[in-house]
Design a protein around this motif. Structure first.
Motif, PDB file in Angstrom:
ATOM      1  N   ARG A  64       0.833  -1.210   0.000  1.00 15.00           N
ATOM      2  CA  ARG A  64       0.000   0.000   0.000  1.00 15.00           C
ATOM      3  C   ARG A  64       0.864   1.256   0.000  1.00 15.00           C
ATOM      4  NH1 ARG A  64      -3.124  -2.762   4.093  1.00 15.00           N
ATOM      5  NH2 ARG A  64      -2.328  -1.307   5.657  1.00 15.00           N
ATOM      6  N   GLY A 107       3.650   1.424  -1.653  1.00 17.76           N
ATOM      7  CA  GLY A 107       4.465   1.414  -2.871  1.00 17.76           C
ATOM      8  C   GLY A 107       5.775   0.657  -2.728  1.00 17.76           C
ATOM      9  N   ASP A 119       2.325 -15.871  -1.228  1.00 11.14           N
ATOM     10  CA  ASP A 119       1.253 -15.585  -2.189  1.00 11.14           C
ATOM     11  C   ASP A 119       1.114 -14.103  -2.512  1.00 11.14           C
ATOM     12  OD1 ASP A 119       0.555 -18.227  -2.440  1.00 11.14           O
ATOM     13  OD2 ASP A 119      -1.112 -18.130  -1.015  1.00 11.14           O
ATOM     14  N   VAL A 120       1.812 -13.233  -1.794  1.00  9.62           N
ATOM     15  CA  VAL A 120       1.562 -11.805  -1.978  1.00  9.62           C
ATOM     16  C   VAL A 120       2.782 -11.027  -2.466  1.00  9.62           C
ATOM     17  CG1 VAL A 120      -0.373 -11.808  -0.364  1.00  9.62           C
ATOM     18  CG2 VAL A 120       1.911 -11.266   0.476  1.00  9.62           C
ATOM     19  N   ARG A 165      -3.758  -3.870  -8.960  1.00 12.59           N
ATOM     20  CA  ARG A 165      -2.926  -4.038  -7.766  1.00 12.59           C
ATOM     21  C   ARG A 165      -3.771  -3.977  -6.486  1.00 12.59           C
ATOM     22  NH1 ARG A 165       2.882  -2.304  -6.428  1.00 12.59           N
ATOM     23  NH2 ARG A 165       2.820  -1.493  -4.314  1.00 12.59           N
ATOM     24  N   LEU A 189      -4.550  -6.895  -3.660  1.00 14.88           N
ATOM     25  CA  LEU A 189      -4.332  -6.740  -2.214  1.00 14.88           C
ATOM     26  C   LEU A 189      -5.606  -7.092  -1.437  1.00 14.88           C
ATOM     27  CD1 LEU A 189      -2.232  -3.417  -2.135  1.00 14.88           C
ATOM     28  CD2 LEU A 189      -1.394  -5.768  -1.905  1.00 14.88           C
ATOM     29  N   PHE A 229       2.133  -6.571 -10.721  1.00 16.29           N
ATOM     30  CA  PHE A 229       3.029  -7.741 -10.687  1.00 16.29           C
ATOM     31  C   PHE A 229       3.824  -7.808  -9.369  1.00 16.29           C
ATOM     32  CE2 PHE A 229       3.497  -7.939 -15.627  1.00 16.29           C
ATOM     33  CZ  PHE A 229       2.271  -8.592 -15.714  1.00 16.29           C
ATOM     34  N   ASP A 230       3.895  -6.691  -8.652  1.00 15.08           N
ATOM     35  CA  ASP A 230       4.661  -6.691  -7.393  1.00 15.08           C
ATOM     36  C   ASP A 230       3.923  -7.342  -6.231  1.00 15.08           C
ATOM     37  OD1 ASP A 230       6.812  -5.405  -8.497  1.00 15.08           O
ATOM     38  OD2 ASP A 230       6.231  -3.408  -7.814  1.00 15.08           O
ATOM     39  N   VAL A 231       2.644  -7.679  -6.408  1.00 15.08           N
ATOM     40  CA  VAL A 231       1.884  -8.150  -5.245  1.00 15.08           C
ATOM     41  C   VAL A 231       1.341  -9.570  -5.419  1.00 15.08           C
ATOM     42  CG1 VAL A 231       1.329  -5.806  -4.500  1.00 15.08           C
ATOM     43  CG2 VAL A 231      -0.253  -7.021  -6.011  1.00 15.08           C
ATOM     44  N   THR A 232       1.898 -10.307  -6.344  1.00 16.47           N
ATOM     45  CA  THR A 232       1.536 -11.719  -6.496  1.00 16.47           C
ATOM     46  C   THR A 232       2.628 -12.431  -7.283  1.00 16.47           C
ATOM     47  OG1 THR A 232      -0.031 -13.287  -7.465  1.00 16.47           O
ATOM     48  CG2 THR A 232       0.178 -11.166  -8.564  1.00 16.47           C
ATOM     49  N   PRO A 233       2.860 -13.709  -7.000  1.00 14.42           N
ATOM     50  CA  PRO A 233       3.846 -14.440  -7.797  1.00 14.42           C
ATOM     51  C   PRO A 233       3.285 -14.949  -9.128  1.00 14.42           C
ATOM     52  CG  PRO A 233       3.028 -15.808  -5.987  1.00 14.42           C
ATOM     53  CD  PRO A 233       2.371 -14.460  -5.842  1.00 14.42           C
ATOM     54  N   VAL A 242       5.406  11.072   1.699  1.00 16.39           N
ATOM     55  CA  VAL A 242       6.022  10.564   2.925  1.00 16.39           C
ATOM     56  C   VAL A 242       5.702  11.460   4.118  1.00 16.39           C
ATOM     57  CG1 VAL A 242       8.243  10.246   4.086  1.00 16.39           C
ATOM     58  CG2 VAL A 242       7.900   9.317   1.803  1.00 16.39           C
ATOM     59  N   GLN A 248      -4.250   9.112   5.238  1.00 15.81           N
ATOM     60  CA  GLN A 248      -3.833   7.766   4.844  1.00 15.81           C
ATOM     61  C   GLN A 248      -3.234   7.859   3.442  1.00 15.81           C
ATOM     62  OE1 GLN A 248      -6.820   4.771   3.538  1.00 15.81           O
ATOM     63  NE2 GLN A 248      -6.138   3.610   5.316  1.00 15.81           N
ATOM     64  N   VAL A 249      -2.087   7.230   3.275  1.00 10.54           N
ATOM     65  CA  VAL A 249      -1.375   7.297   2.000  1.00 10.54           C
ATOM     66  C   VAL A 249      -1.485   5.961   1.278  1.00 10.54           C
ATOM     67  CG1 VAL A 249       0.886   7.630   0.920  1.00 10.54           C
ATOM     68  CG2 VAL A 249       0.301   8.909   2.983  1.00 10.54           C
ATOM     69  N   HIS A 250      -1.663   6.015  -0.026  1.00 11.74           N
ATOM     70  CA  HIS A 250      -1.627   4.802  -0.834  1.00 11.74           C
ATOM     71  C   HIS A 250      -0.801   5.083  -2.084  1.00 11.74           C
ATOM     72  CE1 HIS A 250      -3.848   0.839  -1.507  1.00 11.74           C
ATOM     73  NE2 HIS A 250      -2.845   0.899  -2.352  1.00 11.74           N
ATOM     74  N   LEU A 251       0.302   4.361  -2.245  1.00  5.33           N
ATOM     75  CA  LEU A 251       1.173   4.551  -3.412  1.00  5.33           C
ATOM     76  C   LEU A 251       1.136   3.299  -4.278  1.00  5.33           C
ATOM     77  CD1 LEU A 251       4.190   6.292  -1.625  1.00  5.33           C
ATOM     78  CD2 LEU A 251       2.114   7.294  -2.589  1.00  5.33           C
ATOM     79  N   TYR A 252       1.312   3.505  -5.581  1.00  2.00           N
ATOM     80  CA  TYR A 252       1.059   2.422  -6.521  1.00  2.00           C
ATOM     81  C   TYR A 252       2.313   1.662  -6.962  1.00  2.00           C
ATOM     82  CZ  TYR A 252      -3.282   5.136  -6.865  1.00  2.00           C
ATOM     83  OH  TYR A 252      -4.427   5.836  -6.589  1.00  2.00           O
ATOM     84  N   GLY A 253       3.485   2.112  -6.514  1.00  2.61           N
ATOM     85  CA  GLY A 253       4.687   1.368  -6.876  1.00  2.61           C
ATOM     86  C   GLY A 253       5.062   1.497  -8.346  1.00  2.61           C
ATOM     87  N   ARG A 283       7.141   2.527 -11.493  1.00  4.07           N
ATOM     88  CA  ARG A 283       8.589   2.684 -11.616  1.00  4.07           C
ATOM     89  C   ARG A 283       9.012   4.123 -11.892  1.00  4.07           C
ATOM     90  NH1 ARG A 283       7.494  -1.828 -10.251  1.00  4.07           N
ATOM     91  NH2 ARG A 283       8.237  -3.778 -11.133  1.00  4.07           N
TER      92      ARG A 283
END
Lengths: 364, 364
Positions: free
Chosen positions: A31, A33, A49-50, B23, B27, B48-52, B329, B336-341, B343
């Motif tokens: 969440r 990033g 799994d995550v 994403r 989650l 792709f960063d939150v599941t294999p 930051v 509440q912060v939510h960042l998407y990762g 690149r």
């Protein structure tokens, strides 16, 4: 990174341990990033799994540990029994948060009680026990009933025996030796509460509201917030939790369990144990706080400012143990469900939890 | 699975599209113990960063689509422009939720407006345009200003031209042809609101509170809840949103954008557009609802009962666009912060969002 330079989004957090706490830490990191890399010997770990980044290896596999350290920007853990050698190996390569000191103290009941007592933080009376005569002497000093515990690797009621009568001492010792042991006076506590507290890299400290905990079969069953205790005791619990993270020069989230003991009509607190990690009794924060304990831990170890811990509603967290998880789908109004994705339902296994909320009651 | 048999925890949800919505869906699925498999042509997808489990392939790669369908238990998507052939190919193999029908209608402005109008759901006056003379006739009928739009693949202000004077018509047509076009009467709306609504597999429907939306440079900037509109209009918006998901025999979360138009002192609603997916204007639900829009979508497509949509606080969601993300930051209390990762920080790119909360105000 220095203590107070925030890690930028897109950094990778290494997590030792792939259980539900590691999984929920990884979700919170996402969440913000961040990426996460999970290190766990169990190939079936729920946390795998995550995230696409994982290492399946033993905690003493130095080749795997070195590669893991190279791949991450900071290392944390979901359990306090990280071997000391593993902690030192990693800490020499990347920031380990919380530090090895917190691990060493919380891994050993004697070290922990000594650390707290030396700082005038009350714990139940205790004596180290290394032989049957030492146990006999300890019983004489502390009285019965008392609880004989291994100093290391105990959890959820494992590694302990209650001694109610002198005749039970020998059997209790035999069941637990040759491990180092500690005898703790049995505290006739009224209830157990806990405080989840966080300290950031720049030293600021915030705690979530105390929770009142009920165990069943030695496993946490419910955490209720607000706890049914006087406001002064709430403040005292928060103060003690804060004193502990400051004394440990701690970075991250720490759980502190307290016994509430009432003597001569006056309630006081004893620290039962501390856990240098996110804590089961803090899962309620997911439902009713803008920042939950998992995000708070990630913020702290990444050098970010701590998030807002204001509680928006009253809440009861209930663990789903074994096949209780099967009914979770039929959740009612006011209920939030969290399942851990464990492959196999087993008796006594924590499979998930629910948070039941209610409008916030005014505190006195 | 049949429409109402809930998918058990541990099932795998296939998601088409790997952006921030995919994403956040992944989650939310993880919180319910589900696995997710992301299908996206872009190898750098944030999801792709939150599941294999991932497939990097084109949406018309039938070999990849077939393997994806084999690997998952249900298929959903994060964007409405899934090609019809892709939707049909997958729907023949696994449940596709929401269904291909919702995609076909929402992909085409003309089909959407026709669908809504036929059900007495008010939309802005419009005319199909396939030639300069047709545009001229449409301008005569609808008046100016008016907006010429491509019927397909428009978003965030792309694929449209405002025509303010007859002399601008030819240039607008030339800029957008040879695509099918539609001319929409320019609605002098007072504000824009939106409703995120969900319908479960067994047909029950719940909506989140309406949000009031402000755009900047054609991109959503803030969503504020509660919207500053009369309670009767709130109820009307919810009713219209519910009517739409029922008419579509819809399963999942759907976003409905409305214009609030005041004529002769009386406010009314026109549907601007619908989106068969989680919606940017519903991100506030993460901060203040027990079930957020992402979990609600996962619940619906998994055949679970819908979760609680009660709002615990007032909230303003603000998108972090381009380098606005760099200040996230330093978030303050109540945020509440939510960042998407993602690149790369690019101008005009949605990089994350923040939710600012305040104590809930009583609604009249």
């Amino acid at each position: 990174m220095t203590a107070t330079t925030p890690l930028p989004a897109g950094s990778t957090i290494g997590i030792l341990g792939g259980g539900q706490l590691g999984r929920m830490l990884a979700l919170a990191a996402a969440r913000l990033g961040m990426k996460t890399h999970i290190f766990c010997p169990d190939a079936e770990s729920p946390a795998f799994d995550v995230t696409p980044l994982k290492t399946v290896a033993a905690y003493d596999d130095e080749t795997a540990l070195a590669a893991f350290a190279d791949a991450v920007d900071v290392v944390t853990y979901e359990f306090e029994n990280v071997p000391a050698a593993t902690a030192e190996f990693l800490a020499a390569r990347k920031p380990l948060r919380p530090g090895a000191n917190a691990l060493a103290i919380s891994q050993d009941r004697l070290a922990e009680k000594g650390f707290l007592s030396a700082r005038n933080i009350a714990v139940a009376p205790y004596r180290p026990v290394d032989s049957p005569p030492a146990l006999e002497a300890a019983i004489t000093e502390l009285g019965l009933p008392a609880v004989l515990k291994t100093t290391r690797l105990g959890y959820d009621g494992k590694g302990q025996r209650i001694i109610r009568a002198p005749g039970e001492a020998a059997a209790a010792f035999a069941a637990l030796e040759p491990k180092p042991l500690v005898l703790e006076a049995f505290v006739p506590f009224e209830k157990e509460i806990s405080v989840v507290v966080a300290r950031s890299a720049d030293g600021s400290v915030k705690n979530f509201d105390p929770a009142e905990n009920v165990h069943r079969d030695h496993i946490l069953k419910t955490s209720t917030v607000p706890a049914d205790i006087p406001p002064a005791l709430e403040r005292h619990a928060a103060m003690m939790a804060k004193a502990i993270v400051i004394a440990l020069d701690y970075i991250g989230v720490l759980g502190v369990e307290f016994f509430v003991v009432t003597a001569e009509g006056r309630a006081s607190l004893l620290v039962n144990e501390i856990a240098p990690r996110v804590h089961n009794s803090g899962h309620w924060t997911e439902a009713v706080c803008l920042t939950d304990q998992f995000e708070q831990h990630i913020r702290a170890i990444c050098g970010w400012p701590l998030g807002d811990v204001t509680r928006m509603a009253d809440v009861v967290m209930e663990n789903l143990i074994g096949d209780e998880v099967l009914a979770a789908v039929d959740s009612a109004a006011g209920v939030q469900v969290h399942l851990y994705g464990k492959r196999e339902v087993r008796a006594g296994r924590k499979m998930g939890h629910i948070n039941r909320i209610a409008p916030k009651t005014a505190t006195v």
